[in-house]
Write a protein that holds these residues in place. Structure first.
Motif, PDB file in Angstrom:
ATOM      1  N   PRO A 174      39.802  39.386  45.729  1.00  0.00           N
ATOM      2  CA  PRO A 174      38.895  40.218  44.918  1.00  0.00           C
ATOM      3  C   PRO A 174      39.125  40.100  43.413  1.00  0.00           C
ATOM      4  CG  PRO A 174      39.798  41.486  46.739  1.00  0.00           C
ATOM      5  CD  PRO A 174      40.544  40.196  46.706  1.00  0.00           C
ATOM      6  N   LEU A 175      40.252  39.516  43.016  1.00  0.00           N
ATOM      7  CA  LEU A 175      40.511  39.364  41.586  1.00  0.00           C
ATOM      8  C   LEU A 175      39.501  38.436  40.914  1.00  0.00           C
ATOM      9  CD1 LEU A 175      44.417  39.073  41.598  1.00  0.00           C
ATOM     10  CD2 LEU A 175      43.053  40.968  40.694  1.00  0.00           C
ATOM     11  N   TRP A 176      38.884  37.547  41.706  1.00  0.00           N
ATOM     12  CA  TRP A 176      37.973  36.590  41.075  1.00  0.00           C
ATOM     13  C   TRP A 176      36.706  36.299  41.882  1.00  0.00           C
ATOM     14  CZ3 TRP A 176      36.693  32.042  43.567  1.00  0.00           C
ATOM     15  CH2 TRP A 176      37.487  31.703  44.674  1.00  0.00           C
ATOM     16  N   SER A 177      36.755  36.470  43.198  1.00  0.00           N
ATOM     17  CA  SER A 177      35.624  36.049  44.028  1.00  0.00           C
ATOM     18  C   SER A 177      34.424  36.981  43.866  1.00  0.00           C
ATOM     19  CB  SER A 177      36.039  36.013  45.499  1.00  0.00           C
ATOM     20  OG  SER A 177      34.906  35.772  46.321  1.00  0.00           O
ATOM     21  N   PRO A 178      33.255  36.451  43.526  1.00  0.00           N
ATOM     22  CA  PRO A 178      32.056  37.296  43.397  1.00  0.00           C
ATOM     23  C   PRO A 178      31.543  37.810  44.736  1.00  0.00           C
ATOM     24  CG  PRO A 178      31.479  34.976  43.145  1.00  0.00           C
ATOM     25  CD  PRO A 178      32.981  35.039  43.207  1.00  0.00           C
ATOM     26  N   PHE A 179      32.079  37.287  45.847  1.00  0.00           N
ATOM     27  CA  PHE A 179      31.658  37.758  47.161  1.00  0.00           C
ATOM     28  C   PHE A 179      32.257  39.123  47.495  1.00  0.00           C
ATOM     29  CE2 PHE A 179      30.818  33.237  47.568  1.00  0.00           C
ATOM     30  CZ  PHE A 179      29.616  33.220  48.249  1.00  0.00           C
ATOM     31  N   TRP A 180      33.267  39.520  46.765  1.00  0.00           N
ATOM     32  CA  TRP A 180      33.893  40.823  47.006  1.00  0.00           C
ATOM     33  C   TRP A 180      33.199  41.890  46.166  1.00  0.00           C
ATOM     34  CZ3 TRP A 180      38.225  42.355  50.013  1.00  0.00           C
ATOM     35  CH2 TRP A 180      38.789  41.326  50.771  1.00  0.00           C
ATOM     36  N   VAL A 181      33.037  43.061  46.758  1.00  0.00           N
ATOM     37  CA  VAL A 181      32.361  44.160  46.066  1.00  0.00           C
ATOM     38  C   VAL A 181      33.101  44.528  44.785  1.00  0.00           C
ATOM     39  CG1 VAL A 181      31.645  46.570  46.246  1.00  0.00           C
ATOM     40  CG2 VAL A 181      31.395  45.056  48.210  1.00  0.00           C
TER      41      VAL A 181
ATOM     42  N   PRO B  53      28.981  44.169  31.294  1.00  0.00           N
ATOM     43  CA  PRO B  53      27.965  43.111  31.203  1.00  0.00           C
ATOM     44  C   PRO B  53      28.114  42.221  29.974  1.00  0.00           C
ATOM     45  CG  PRO B  53      27.026  45.243  30.619  1.00  0.00           C
ATOM     46  CD  PRO B  53      28.404  45.512  31.152  1.00  0.00           C
ATOM     47  N   ASN B  54      28.810  42.707  28.950  1.00  0.00           N
ATOM     48  CA  ASN B  54      28.956  41.908  27.734  1.00  0.00           C
ATOM     49  C   ASN B  54      29.972  40.779  27.887  1.00  0.00           C
ATOM     50  OD1 ASN B  54      27.095  43.524  26.363  1.00  0.00           O
ATOM     51  ND2 ASN B  54      28.683  44.978  25.729  1.00  0.00           N
ATOM     52  N   VAL B  55      30.731  40.815  28.972  1.00  0.00           N
ATOM     53  CA  VAL B  55      31.717  39.764  29.229  1.00  0.00           C
ATOM     54  C   VAL B  55      31.130  38.789  30.243  1.00  0.00           C
ATOM     55  CG1 VAL B  55      34.047  39.241  30.028  1.00  0.00           C
ATOM     56  CG2 VAL B  55      33.605  41.364  28.781  1.00  0.00           C
ATOM     57  N   PRO B  56      31.068  37.506  29.914  1.00  0.00           N
ATOM     58  CA  PRO B  56      30.509  36.528  30.865  1.00  0.00           C
ATOM     59  C   PRO B  56      31.271  36.539  32.188  1.00  0.00           C
ATOM     60  CG  PRO B  56      30.768  35.545  28.691  1.00  0.00           C
ATOM     61  CD  PRO B  56      31.457  36.886  28.641  1.00  0.00           C
TER      62      PRO B  56
ATOM     63  N   ALA C 288      37.647  33.435  35.734  1.00  0.00           N
ATOM     64  CA  ALA C 288      38.750  32.574  35.299  1.00  0.00           C
ATOM     65  C   ALA C 288      40.041  33.377  35.154  1.00  0.00           C
ATOM     66  CB  ALA C 288      38.393  31.892  33.977  1.00  0.00           C
ATOM     67  N   LEU C 289      39.933  34.548  34.524  1.00  0.00           N
ATOM     68  CA  LEU C 289      41.113  35.393  34.366  1.00  0.00           C
ATOM     69  C   LEU C 289      41.626  35.858  35.724  1.00  0.00           C
ATOM     70  CD1 LEU C 289      43.095  36.943  32.573  1.00  0.00           C
ATOM     71  CD2 LEU C 289      41.413  38.800  32.432  1.00  0.00           C
ATOM     72  N   GLY C 290      40.705  36.277  36.587  1.00  0.00           N
ATOM     73  CA  GLY C 290      41.100  36.729  37.918  1.00  0.00           C
ATOM     74  C   GLY C 290      41.723  35.618  38.740  1.00  0.00           C
TER      75      GLY C 290
ATOM     76  N   CYS D 158      43.417  33.080  37.589  1.00  0.00           N
ATOM     77  CA  CYS D 158      44.784  32.877  37.087  1.00  0.00           C
ATOM     78  C   CYS D 158      45.731  33.937  37.647  1.00  0.00           C
ATOM     79  CB  CYS D 158      44.794  32.916  35.561  1.00  0.00           C
ATOM     80  SG  CYS D 158      43.977  31.517  34.770  1.00  0.00           S
ATOM     81  N   MET D 159      45.270  35.180  37.674  1.00  0.00           N
ATOM     82  CA  MET D 159      46.095  36.260  38.218  1.00  0.00           C
ATOM     83  C   MET D 159      46.344  36.054  39.708  1.00  0.00           C
ATOM     84  SD  MET D 159      44.244  39.447  36.239  1.00  0.00           S
ATOM     85  CE  MET D 159      45.246  40.697  37.045  1.00  0.00           C
ATOM     86  N   ALA D 160      45.310  35.603  40.425  1.00  0.00           N
ATOM     87  CA  ALA D 160      45.469  35.343  41.857  1.00  0.00           C
ATOM     88  C   ALA D 160      46.457  34.206  42.094  1.00  0.00           C
ATOM     89  CB  ALA D 160      44.115  35.009  42.480  1.00  0.00           C
ATOM     90  N   ALA D 161      46.390  33.175  41.243  1.00  0.00           N
ATOM     91  CA  ALA D 161      47.315  32.046  41.380  1.00  0.00           C
ATOM     92  C   ALA D 161      48.757  32.500  41.177  1.00  0.00           C
ATOM     93  CB  ALA D 161      46.956  30.954  40.372  1.00  0.00           C
ATOM     94  N   ILE D 162      48.962  33.371  40.190  1.00  0.00           N
ATOM     95  CA  ILE D 162      50.310  33.910  39.960  1.00  0.00           C
ATOM     96  C   ILE D 162      50.776  34.692  41.184  1.00  0.00           C
ATOM     97  CG2 ILE D 162      51.646  35.552  38.578  1.00  0.00           C
ATOM     98  CD1 ILE D 162      49.862  34.788  36.197  1.00  0.00           C
ATOM     99  N   GLY D 163      49.869  35.478  41.755  1.00  0.00           N
ATOM    100  CA  GLY D 163      50.211  36.249  42.945  1.00  0.00           C
ATOM    101  C   GLY D 163      50.545  35.365  44.134  1.00  0.00           C
ATOM    102  N   LEU D 164      49.784  34.291  44.314  1.00  0.00           N
ATOM    103  CA  LEU D 164      50.037  33.378  45.429  1.00  0.00           C
ATOM    104  C   LEU D 164      51.383  32.676  45.271  1.00  0.00           C
ATOM    105  CD1 LEU D 164      46.497  31.762  45.855  1.00  0.00           C
ATOM    106  CD2 LEU D 164      47.622  33.318  47.452  1.00  0.00           C
ATOM    107  N   VAL D 165      51.655  32.201  44.060  1.00  0.00           N
ATOM    108  CA  VAL D 165      52.926  31.511  43.814  1.00  0.00           C
ATOM    109  C   VAL D 165      54.098  32.468  44.013  1.00  0.00           C
ATOM    110  CG1 VAL D 165      54.335  30.386  42.049  1.00  0.00           C
ATOM    111  CG2 VAL D 165      51.918  29.791  42.276  1.00  0.00           C
TER     112      VAL D 165
END
Length: 274
Positions: free
Chosen positions: A175-182, A192-195, A201-203, A205-212
């Motif tokens: 859910p940190l990055w996937s648009p399929f999650w609510v 909405p002002n943030v693309p 991308a930020l999510g 990176c955070m998910a990658a840190i969590g996985l590692v």
């Protein structure tokens, strides 16, 4: 009496809720919406005898507070609306049960199971961590129904529990990055002002840190070559997962359905096609 006891069970009511929600995806009159709320109330009442005492201790005070507030502010209609909205989750559980049944009989699952049979438990857990994250980024919690049959049929409870824990850790980072999650979709709407790509991308990176970090803590003995070999065990199921993902994306985009409803609608279609 025996026939009535079989009919008036929470499990039987789950099928009715599931069918009701499937119909509402196509045709949603007010009567079906109201029916979903009352069916949910009946389902909750019939399920009480199966609920653990710890859960009751948590839920009963919350239900009491909700009842008091609804009475004081005359908002019982909002309570019923909450049950109506919750019915979609019951339909989701029905689709997950069907998805698990489909996975059990698929040849691809048997092939993947044979590939995992020769792996060490820590390799399997490492692969399930990453696999649950990647597949769960699309299928949400439906990934559990895909991964569970891959374990050996004679796997003991300890092996299954550790695999489930690894899968949950991987899935819950999606859910940190996937648009399929609510959660991700909600965050994107609230800022909405943030693309969206920056949020993803930020999510990611955070998910990658969590996985590692998770891999280092729970499967530190599995190096990258061993992990890569273990991940190859998912190769047989990738086409089916990709097809499911495309169908979910198509239903979400063309029919305007949310991810949860799109998944509910996709699984019966897959059952008919296979």
């Amino acid at each position: 009496m025996t026939l009535l006891s079989r009919i008036f069970r929470s499990e039987s009511l789950l099928y009715v809720l599931w069918a009701n929600e499937l119909i509402r995806l196509i045709w949603a009159p007010q009567a079906l919406q109201a029916a979903s709320g009352w069916l949910m109330i009946a389902y909750a009442a019939l399920s009480l005898r199966h609920v653990r005492s710890g859960t009751l201790i948590l839920c009963l005070p919350l239900a009491s507070i909700a009842a008091i507030l609804a009475t004081l502010f005359n908002q019982w209609s909002r309570v019923l609306a909450g049950f109506e909205n919750a019915a979609v989750f019951m339909a989701f559980f029905g689709s997950i049960v069907l998805l698990r049944a489909l996975a059990d009989r698929r040849r691809e699952i048997s092939t993947a199971r044979s590939l995992f049979d020769g792996l060490r438990p820590d390799q399997t857990n490492g692969a399930f961590l990453v696999g649950a994250h990647l597949i769960g980024s699309i299928l949400v919690v439906g990934v559990m129904a895909i991964l569970a049959p891959i374990l050996k049929n004679d796997a003991d409870d300890t092996v299954r529990r550790r695999a489930a824990e690894a899968s949950q850790r991987g899935m819950c980072l999606a859910p940190l990055w996937s648009p399929f999650w609510v959660a991700s979709a909600f965050a994107t709407q609230q800022i909405p002002n943030v693309p969206a790509w920056e949020i993803m991308a930020l999510g990611l990176c955070m998910a990658a840190i969590g996985l590692v970090t998770s891999h280092a803590i729970y499967a530190r003995g599995v190096g990258f070559p061993d992990l890569w070999n273990a991940l190859k065990g998912f190769a047989p199921i990738l086409p089916a997962v990709a097809l499911c993902a495309l169908m979910i994306a198509a239903l979400s985009g063309l029919a305007g359905l949310g991810t949860l409803k799109a998944l509910i609608a996709t699984v019966p279609i897959l059952a008919l096609l296979t």
